[in-house]
Design an enzyme around this catalytic site. Structure first.
Site, PDB file in Angstrom:
ATOM      1  N   GLY A   1     -11.148   3.520   0.055  1.00 24.59           N
ATOM      2  CA  GLY A   1     -12.010   4.274   0.956  1.00 24.59           C
ATOM      3  C   GLY A   1     -13.183   3.497   1.494  1.00 24.59           C
ATOM      4  O   GLY A   1     -14.005   4.046   2.222  1.00 24.59           O
TER       5      GLY A   1
ATOM      6  N   ASP B   1       0.857  -1.184   0.000  1.00 19.93           N
ATOM      7  CA  ASP B   1       0.000   0.000   0.000  1.00 19.93           C
ATOM      8  C   ASP B   1       0.898   1.241   0.000  1.00 19.93           C
ATOM      9  O   ASP B   1       2.121   1.128  -0.008  1.00 19.93           O
ATOM     10  CB  ASP B   1      -0.932  -0.028   1.204  1.00 19.93           C
ATOM     11  CG  ASP B   1      -0.143   0.023   2.501  1.00 19.93           C
ATOM     12  OD1 ASP B   1       1.110  -0.071   2.449  1.00 19.93           O
ATOM     13  OD2 ASP B   1      -0.762   0.149   3.564  1.00 19.93           O
ATOM     14  N   SER B   2       0.299   2.408   0.023  1.00 19.36           N
ATOM     15  CA  SER B   2       1.104   3.631  -0.073  1.00 19.36           C
ATOM     16  C   SER B   2       1.612   4.113   1.272  1.00 19.36           C
ATOM     17  O   SER B   2       2.516   4.930   1.347  1.00 19.36           O
ATOM     18  CB  SER B   2       0.262   4.743  -0.687  1.00 19.36           C
ATOM     19  OG  SER B   2      -0.778   5.074   0.219  1.00 19.36           O
ATOM     20  N   GLY B   3       1.025   3.617   2.345  1.00 20.70           N
ATOM     21  CA  GLY B   3       1.377   4.112   3.668  1.00 20.70           C
ATOM     22  C   GLY B   3       0.445   5.185   4.170  1.00 20.70           C
ATOM     23  O   GLY B   3       0.403   5.471   5.361  1.00 20.70           O
ATOM     24  N   GLY B   4      -0.316   5.793   3.278  1.00 20.31           N
ATOM     25  CA  GLY B   4      -1.183   6.903   3.676  1.00 20.31           C
ATOM     26  C   GLY B   4      -2.298   6.482   4.613  1.00 20.31           C
ATOM     27  O   GLY B   4      -2.569   7.145   5.615  1.00 20.31           O
ATOM     28  N   PHE B   5      -2.905   5.331   4.313  1.00 16.91           N
ATOM     29  CA  PHE B   5      -4.017   4.867   5.130  1.00 16.91           C
ATOM     30  C   PHE B   5      -3.575   4.604   6.566  1.00 16.91           C
ATOM     31  O   PHE B   5      -4.245   4.970   7.522  1.00 16.91           O
ATOM     32  CB  PHE B   5      -4.630   3.610   4.513  1.00 16.91           C
ATOM     33  CG  PHE B   5      -5.725   3.008   5.332  1.00 16.91           C
ATOM     34  CD1 PHE B   5      -6.970   3.615   5.392  1.00 16.91           C
ATOM     35  CD2 PHE B   5      -5.515   1.842   6.071  1.00 16.91           C
ATOM     36  CE1 PHE B   5      -7.983   3.064   6.173  1.00 16.91           C
ATOM     37  CE2 PHE B   5      -6.525   1.294   6.836  1.00 16.91           C
ATOM     38  CZ  PHE B   5      -7.758   1.908   6.885  1.00 16.91           C
TER      39      PHE B   5
ATOM     40  N   CYS C   1     -12.066 -28.617   4.759  1.00 13.52           N
ATOM     41  CA  CYS C   1     -10.827 -27.878   4.470  1.00 13.52           C
ATOM     42  C   CYS C   1      -9.663 -28.852   4.326  1.00 13.52           C
ATOM     43  O   CYS C   1      -9.621 -29.892   4.982  1.00 13.52           O
ATOM     44  CB  CYS C   1     -10.565 -26.887   5.592  1.00 13.52           C
ATOM     45  SG  CYS C   1      -9.025 -25.979   5.438  1.00 13.52           S
TER      46      CYS C   1
ATOM     47  N   ASP D   1      -3.044   8.123  -1.621  1.00 12.70           N
ATOM     48  CA  ASP D   1      -4.357   8.738  -1.806  1.00 12.70           C
ATOM     49  C   ASP D   1      -4.756   9.470  -0.532  1.00 12.70           C
ATOM     50  O   ASP D   1      -4.145   9.301   0.516  1.00 12.70           O
ATOM     51  CB  ASP D   1      -5.403   7.690  -2.206  1.00 12.70           C
ATOM     52  CG  ASP D   1      -5.466   6.521  -1.228  1.00 12.70           C
ATOM     53  OD1 ASP D   1      -4.560   6.406  -0.371  1.00 12.70           O
ATOM     54  OD2 ASP D   1      -6.412   5.728  -1.309  1.00 12.70           O
TER      55      ASP D   1
ATOM     56  N   HIS E   1      -4.947 -21.899   9.203  1.00 10.67           N
ATOM     57  CA  HIS E   1      -6.240 -22.391   8.700  1.00 10.67           C
ATOM     58  C   HIS E   1      -7.043 -21.258   8.057  1.00 10.67           C
ATOM     59  O   HIS E   1      -7.570 -21.405   6.947  1.00 10.67           O
ATOM     60  CB  HIS E   1      -7.077 -23.035   9.807  1.00 10.67           C
ATOM     61  CG  HIS E   1      -8.506 -23.173   9.396  1.00 10.67           C
ATOM     62  ND1 HIS E   1      -8.929 -24.132   8.499  1.00 10.67           N
ATOM     63  CD2 HIS E   1      -9.594 -22.405   9.659  1.00 10.67           C
ATOM     64  CE1 HIS E   1     -10.214 -23.973   8.260  1.00 10.67           C
ATOM     65  NE2 HIS E   1     -10.647 -22.930   8.947  1.00 10.67           N
TER      66      HIS E   1
ATOM     67  N   CYS F   1      -6.351 -27.784   4.560  1.00 10.86           N
ATOM     68  CA  CYS F   1      -5.116 -27.166   5.055  1.00 10.86           C
ATOM     69  C   CYS F   1      -4.416 -28.121   6.024  1.00 10.86           C
ATOM     70  O   CYS F   1      -5.007 -29.087   6.485  1.00 10.86           O
ATOM     71  CB  CYS F   1      -5.428 -25.828   5.716  1.00 10.86           C
ATOM     72  SG  CYS F   1      -5.981 -25.956   7.437  1.00 10.86           S
TER      73      CYS F   1
ATOM     74  N   CYS G   1      -6.384 -28.938   9.207  1.00 10.49           N
ATOM     75  CA  CYS G   1      -7.609 -29.735   9.098  1.00 10.49           C
ATOM     76  C   CYS G   1      -7.357 -31.099   8.463  1.00 10.49           C
ATOM     77  O   CYS G   1      -8.227 -31.969   8.517  1.00 10.49           O
ATOM     78  CB  CYS G   1      -8.652 -28.985   8.277  1.00 10.49           C
ATOM     79  SG  CYS G   1      -9.147 -27.420   9.045  1.00 10.49           S
TER      80      CYS G   1
ATOM     81  N   ASP H   1      -7.872  -7.722   0.015  1.00 10.43           N
ATOM     82  CA  ASP H   1      -6.940  -7.961   1.119  1.00 10.43           C
ATOM     83  C   ASP H   1      -7.645  -7.587   2.403  1.00 10.43           C
ATOM     84  O   ASP H   1      -8.542  -6.741   2.403  1.00 10.43           O
ATOM     85  CB  ASP H   1      -5.700  -7.071   0.990  1.00 10.43           C
ATOM     86  CG  ASP H   1      -5.991  -5.650   1.439  1.00 10.43           C
ATOM     87  OD1 ASP H   1      -6.695  -4.935   0.695  1.00 10.43           O
ATOM     88  OD2 ASP H   1      -5.572  -5.267   2.538  1.00 10.43           O
TER      89      ASP H   1
ATOM     90  N   GLN I   1     -11.404   7.101  -5.332  1.00 14.52           N
ATOM     91  CA  GLN I   1     -11.979   7.637  -4.094  1.00 14.52           C
ATOM     92  C   GLN I   1     -13.323   8.293  -4.414  1.00 14.52           C
ATOM     93  O   GLN I   1     -13.790   8.240  -5.540  1.00 14.52           O
ATOM     94  CB  GLN I   1     -11.011   8.626  -3.437  1.00 14.52           C
ATOM     95  CG  GLN I   1      -9.771   7.965  -2.831  1.00 14.52           C
ATOM     96  CD  GLN I   1     -10.080   7.072  -1.633  1.00 14.52           C
ATOM     97  OE1 GLN I   1     -11.181   7.113  -1.069  1.00 14.52           O
ATOM     98  NE2 GLN I   1      -9.121   6.228  -1.261  1.00 14.52           N
TER      99      GLN I   1
END
Lengths: 359, 412
Positions: free
Chosen positions: B233, B95-99, B321, B149, B354, B323, B326, B283, B206
């Site tokens: 956003g 990410d940009s770091g802004g959030f 599952c 952003d 899991h 994994c 499981c 994400d 945005q």
């Protein structure tokens, strides 16, 4: 299980930091010491471990190849404030201090089916005075006899505990152990200095050390005294402190100076933050083949839990390799000479713990 | 602008707007729809990169803000980027770091120049500009990088501020692009090679919950021709109906031939509904965070394994599952996880593994359903299992949103 070796002191049935897949894929630990007090917060027989159809091994999803030793208290135990009685000891569960009835401990072995159960011991939280020691010895003896009555019928191999008091003070107890020697599968030492002093009739039994060696030199001294299986708490404590172990047996001498037994990654995280060499060069563990010092330093610095996972994988590997080399050395007949080499090659002590644990 | 990816649409659902694609990135191809686990500080809480890889992850997130603080840009440069730092052979998105600045630091203020904040180390004033964010992401070397952003909570009542933020995000995109089009320092063989030939810059749409602002932002940003497009956003506590309306609206306006990434989304229901609305990439930290609280995401819904009812439940965490937690051979039960939850880190690690595996697999199954052109059936079956067949419990927002793309969840 080839000996001498070590087993991992488990916490609630797991080797700390290691998920079962990592334990399977990246370690070759021979076994685990498991404490009943980690499983009985709802009492006996109401706790979940007694509600399931299978043994303790299936509750903790331990692989069938893992050697499982059951004792009443953790290794090392947290001192419990309440006093032990003739029929119970004070234990620490995740829901606080409780009493564990000797009879409950004994009867639990039928269902839990460990590979080995260690007789319950009466060791007070405070240092035992002159009058307290005889009581420790008497109770431990009675409790062992009661346990053997149960395990001789349910078939659980049983180790007799040897108390951390002078040999002369537990002479009568040792005699009763000798009398029961045929029913015993081994001896568990709360003070492994006593190993060489065992009576001849007990010499043929396997010996488990429950005290912490503290460093590899003391492990070697323990091997020389005749210990077969160690619990090696110090290796786990090194992981928690951010220390990677890096000794091997007997070790290759440097032209000058001595090698360190380990390195405090936490303390040296600034110096090593761009160092892309493996934690220990030439080490074949997952952490050293796939990752480098810079990553470990970053993870420790950021307090990311993956740091302790990688350290645990590495430190377990070092311990496994160490014991494999000790066994080879004994088989070659060069153990004493190799111990002298180890003494020359490595510095005396592990780094002081300066780091911060994961919790 | 140049890009370092190729986006190949493989299938489209004939009912909903769901798509399946292959996205070829510098560290290998990925298949969408995709869930991207968040390895904030170059590690996914207690897992090794190898475990993440074994779970099938081929694209994970790192957070620029966190890596900028630790280990810092100089170390990243010296080590050779985030892939080398964490021993990760696959793709990384940052990410940009802004959030993070705005959400983690109370004293961050946004000006035209950038985000001003006080250093969490020593309290000295610092400034994150679009140029600096991109520069940092160049040092990280991530395969997908995000523009800086101006993020406002969608629930903010300040319409003027929302409008300003949208326009500022467009201006900052231009500054990010200019920075990203600088020549790459090691491009001596080909002097025209820029960072944009090696890393993919995504713009971030945005405009809050105002669909006309979103329209304007989509139009302006699409003109900039970034290799991929994010819808930002959202996932900030807005009503689900409004969230769906924004996603649905934006995907209508976006070009078909580019990947669409909805940021911060990761509840299982949100994922499969958003796929139906035409989104490709997601994400979220929720799945890994909730694992540390003892909660398992399963085909039968989210199970709070710390609850007493699981103390004596000797069945696997999720029987459907595959994994390592499981898998039948491991013999790990809900009771054992209950025994470990909040007491042993290994318990958290296993539940993290899991949950990540579940979310990765959920998107794989969604993809297969799109390829078979059976996505509506997949939606009905998956919701049915989550709610044990009780349609009265299906969330209304999901029923409504899916009805809008031609699927009646309540149909027999």
């Amino acid at each position: 299980m080839d000996t001498p070796t070590f087993i991992a002191p488990s916490s609630r049935g797991v080797v700390p930091h290691l998920s079962m897949d990592n334990l399977r894929d990246h370690t070759d630990i021979s076994g685990a010491y498991v404490a009943l007090e980690d499983f009985v917060e709802k009492g006996i027989p109401h706790s979940p471990v007694f509600q399931q159809p299978g043994p303790l091994r299936s509750f903790t999803s331990q692989p069938s190849s893992s050697f499982m030793v059951l004792g009443a208290r953790r290794c090392p135990p947290v001192p419990a404030p309440a006093i032990n009685t003739d029929h119970s000891i004070s234990i620490l569960t995740s829901m606080g201090f409780r009493e564990l009835e000797v009879n409950d401990f004994i009867s639990s072995t039928a269902q839990l089916q460990p590979d080995v159960v260690i007789g319950m011991v009466d060791i007070p939280a405070a240092r035992a005075g002159k009058n307290r020691v005889p009581k420790m010895v008497d109770r431990t003896e009675l409790w062992l006899e009661a346990l053997l009555r149960e395990t001789s019928s349910n078939g659980t191999p049983t180790f007799a505990p040897i108390l951390p008091v002078e040999l002369e003070l537990q002479t009568l107890y040792l005699q009763s152990i000798e009398d029961n020697a045929e029913q015993l599968a081994g001896l568990a030492f709360y003070d492994s200095m006593l190993v060489p002093d065992m009576p001849a009739a007990l010499q043929g039994l396997p010996r488990l050390a429950l005290d912490d060696a503290g460093d590899p030199r003391k492990l070697l001294q323990g091997v020389a005294r005749g210990v077969d299986v160690f619990t090696a708490v110090f290796a786990l404590e090194a992981t928690d402190a951010g220390i990677e172990l890096e000794f091997e047996f007997p070790g290759t001498p440097l032209e000058q100076g001595v090698r360190p037994l380990g390195r405090d990654m936490w303390a040296e995280r600034e110096e090593m933050k761009t160092d892309t060499r493996p934690m220990v060069e030439g080490c074949s563990c997952y952490a050293c083949t796939r990752h480098h010092r810079a990553y470990l330093c970053h993870l420790l610095s950021a307090k990311e839990m993956t740091a302790w996972v990688l350290l645990q994988i590495h430190n377990s590997h070092i311990m496994e390799r160490f014991f494999a080399a000790v066994r080879e050395s004994i088989a070659r007949g060069t153990f004493e000479e190799d111990c002298r080499t180890f003494d020359r090659v490595y510095e005396e002590k592990l780094p002081e713990k300066s780091g911060e644990g994961p919790r | 602008m140049p890009s370092a990816l190729a986006f190949e649409l493989v299938a489209k659902c004939s009912t909903t707007k769901a798509r399946a694609s292959v996205l070829r990135l510098p560290h290998g191809p990925i298949e969408t729809p995709i869930f991207m686990p968040v390895a904030t500080q170059a590690a996914l809480k207690g897992l090794t990169p190898e475990q993440l890889e074994a779970a099938g992850c081929r694209l994970c997130l790192n957070n620029t803000y966190h890596l900028g603080l630790k280990p810092g840009q100089a170390v990243l440069e010296a080590v050779g980027g985030a892939h080398k730092l964490q021993g990760w052979r696959h793709n990384i998105l940052t990410d940009s770091g802004g959030f993070q600045m705005v959400s983690l630091l109370e004293l961050a203020t946004v000006t035209e120049n950038g985000v001003e904040f006080l250093s969490p180390h020593d309290g000295t004033p610092m400034l994150l500009t679009p140029e600096h964010s991109i520069d940092l992401q160049h040092s990280i070397g991530s395969d997908i990088i995000m523009q800086l952003d101006d993020v406002i909570a969608t629930t903010s009542p300040d319409e003027a501020r929302m409008r300003d933020a949208m326009y500022r995000s467009i201006r900052w995109l231009d500054r990010c692009i200019a920075e990203h089009l600088k020549p790459h320092p090691s491009s001596s063989s080909s002097p025209t090679e820029t960072y944009a030939h090696r890393q993919n810059l995504f713009c971030i749409i945005q405009g809050g919950l105002d669909l006309s602002l979103r329209t304007e932002c989509c139009e302006e940003m699409v003109k900039r021709d970034t290799p991929g497009i994010a819808i930002g956003g959202l996932s900030g506590g807005e009503e689900k109906e409004k969230y769906c309306a924004v996603v649905n609206h934006c995907t209508n306006l976006l070009p078909e031939g580019k990947p669409r990434y909805v940021m911060g989304v990761g509840y299982p229901e949100d994922l499969i509904v958003s796929v139906a609305l035409g989104a490709d990439m997601f994400d979220c930290v929720w799945g890994t965070r909730t694992a540390r609280f003892g909660n398992a995401i399963t085909s039968r819904g989210v199970l709070k394994l710390r609850n007493a009812q699981y103390a004596n439940d000797f069945s696997p965490v999720d029987p459907d599952c595959k994994c390592p937690v499981c898998a039948p051979g491991m013999g790990i039960t809900k009771a054992f996880i209950h025994h470990l939850a909040a007491k042993e880190t290994a318990g958290a690690h296993m539940l993290t593994l899991h949950n990540v595996s579940y979310l990765l697999n959920l998107m794989n199954e969604a993809r297969k359903a799109v390829v078979r052109d059976e996505y509506p059936k997949f939606l009905r079956e998956t919701f049915g299992k989550w709610y044990q067949g009780d349609k009265a419990k299906f969330p209304k927002w999901a029923v409504d949103a899916l009805r809008g793309v031609g699927v009646d969840l309540l149909a027999e």
